[in-house]
Design a protein around this motif. Structure first.
Motif, PDB file in Angstrom:
ATOM      1  N   ALA A  76       0.933 -24.226  48.746  1.00  0.00           N
ATOM      2  CA  ALA A  76       2.060 -23.334  48.999  1.00  0.00           C
ATOM      3  C   ALA A  76       2.051 -22.197  47.988  1.00  0.00           C
ATOM      4  O   ALA A  76       1.624 -22.368  46.845  1.00  0.00           O
ATOM      5  CB  ALA A  76       3.372 -24.098  48.915  1.00  0.00           C
ATOM      6  N   VAL A  77       2.543 -21.037  48.430  1.00  0.00           N
ATOM      7  CA  VAL A  77       2.670 -19.860  47.576  1.00  0.00           C
ATOM      8  C   VAL A  77       4.154 -19.616  47.339  1.00  0.00           C
ATOM      9  O   VAL A  77       4.954 -19.629  48.288  1.00  0.00           O
ATOM     10  CB  VAL A  77       2.028 -18.616  48.239  1.00  0.00           C
ATOM     11  N   TRP A  99      -5.193 -16.374  51.466  1.00  0.00           N
ATOM     12  CA  TRP A  99      -3.836 -15.906  51.741  1.00  0.00           C
ATOM     13  C   TRP A  99      -3.919 -14.419  52.048  1.00  0.00           C
ATOM     14  O   TRP A  99      -4.462 -13.641  51.271  1.00  0.00           O
ATOM     15  CB  TRP A  99      -2.932 -16.170  50.536  1.00  0.00           C
ATOM     16  N   ASP A 100      -3.345 -14.008  53.162  1.00  0.00           N
ATOM     17  CA  ASP A 100      -3.430 -12.623  53.608  1.00  0.00           C
ATOM     18  C   ASP A 100      -2.339 -11.714  53.045  1.00  0.00           C
ATOM     19  O   ASP A 100      -2.280 -10.538  53.386  1.00  0.00           O
ATOM     20  CB  ASP A 100      -3.418 -12.551  55.136  1.00  0.00           C
ATOM     21  N   GLY A 101      -1.474 -12.236  52.187  1.00  0.00           N
ATOM     22  CA  GLY A 101      -0.428 -11.420  51.581  1.00  0.00           C
ATOM     23  C   GLY A 101       0.823 -11.276  52.427  1.00  0.00           C
ATOM     24  O   GLY A 101       1.651 -10.405  52.176  1.00  0.00           O
ATOM     25  N   VAL A 109       3.148 -10.865  40.794  1.00  0.00           N
ATOM     26  CA  VAL A 109       2.695 -12.187  40.375  1.00  0.00           C
ATOM     27  C   VAL A 109       3.310 -13.242  41.291  1.00  0.00           C
ATOM     28  O   VAL A 109       4.513 -13.230  41.559  1.00  0.00           O
ATOM     29  CB  VAL A 109       3.086 -12.463  38.904  1.00  0.00           C
ATOM     30  N   TYR A 110       2.470 -14.148  41.755  1.00  0.00           N
ATOM     31  CA  TYR A 110       2.889 -15.256  42.599  1.00  0.00           C
ATOM     32  C   TYR A 110       2.325 -16.545  42.003  1.00  0.00           C
ATOM     33  O   TYR A 110       1.423 -16.512  41.167  1.00  0.00           O
ATOM     34  CB  TYR A 110       2.403 -15.063  44.039  1.00  0.00           C
ATOM     35  N   VAL A 146      -2.238 -12.879  40.959  1.00  0.00           N
ATOM     36  CA  VAL A 146      -1.722 -11.523  41.117  1.00  0.00           C
ATOM     37  C   VAL A 146      -2.152 -10.991  42.470  1.00  0.00           C
ATOM     38  O   VAL A 146      -3.343 -11.037  42.815  1.00  0.00           O
ATOM     39  CB  VAL A 146      -2.240 -10.595  39.997  1.00  0.00           C
ATOM     40  N   LEU A 147      -1.193 -10.502  43.228  1.00  0.00           N
ATOM     41  CA  LEU A 147      -1.477  -9.837  44.507  1.00  0.00           C
ATOM     42  C   LEU A 147      -1.429  -8.338  44.233  1.00  0.00           C
ATOM     43  O   LEU A 147      -0.397  -7.814  43.820  1.00  0.00           O
ATOM     44  CB  LEU A 147      -0.450 -10.219  45.568  1.00  0.00           C
ATOM     45  N   ALA A 148      -2.538  -7.669  44.444  1.00  0.00           N
ATOM     46  CA  ALA A 148      -2.618  -6.217  44.253  1.00  0.00           C
ATOM     47  C   ALA A 148      -2.966  -5.584  45.581  1.00  0.00           C
ATOM     48  O   ALA A 148      -3.986  -5.912  46.187  1.00  0.00           O
ATOM     49  CB  ALA A 148      -3.664  -5.886  43.201  1.00  0.00           C
TER      50      ALA A 148
END
Length: 68
Positions: free
Chosen positions: A8-9, A34-36, A48-49, A65-67
């Motif tokens: 899980a995110v 994970w596609d964001g 940050v996740y 980190v999702l950028a």
């Protein structure tokens, strides 16, 4: 060993963003991307996740980190 696995995110405040895996998996190598997007299909913001992997062998929690 085979067993029930969840991945899980969460956002930085601990709210569930998306459940990526929630099933029994066979032994071996598995890959999840994970596609964001959140659970209802909305793009989430850069930042940050936290992901949490739970398996019969234990629990792993890490930051990412999702950028965009």
């Amino acid at each position: 060993e085979a067993g029930h696995v969840t991945l899980a995110v969460y956002d930085i405040n601990g709210r569930l963003v998306r459940m990526l895996v929630g099933q029994t998996l066979l032994p071996g190598h598995h890959e999840v991307v994970w596609d964001g997007y959140d659970a209802v299909g909305r793009a989430v913001a850069s930042g940050v996740y936290v992901y949490r992997l739970t398996a019969p062998q234990g629990v792993v929690t890490r930051r990412m980190v999702l950028a965009r």
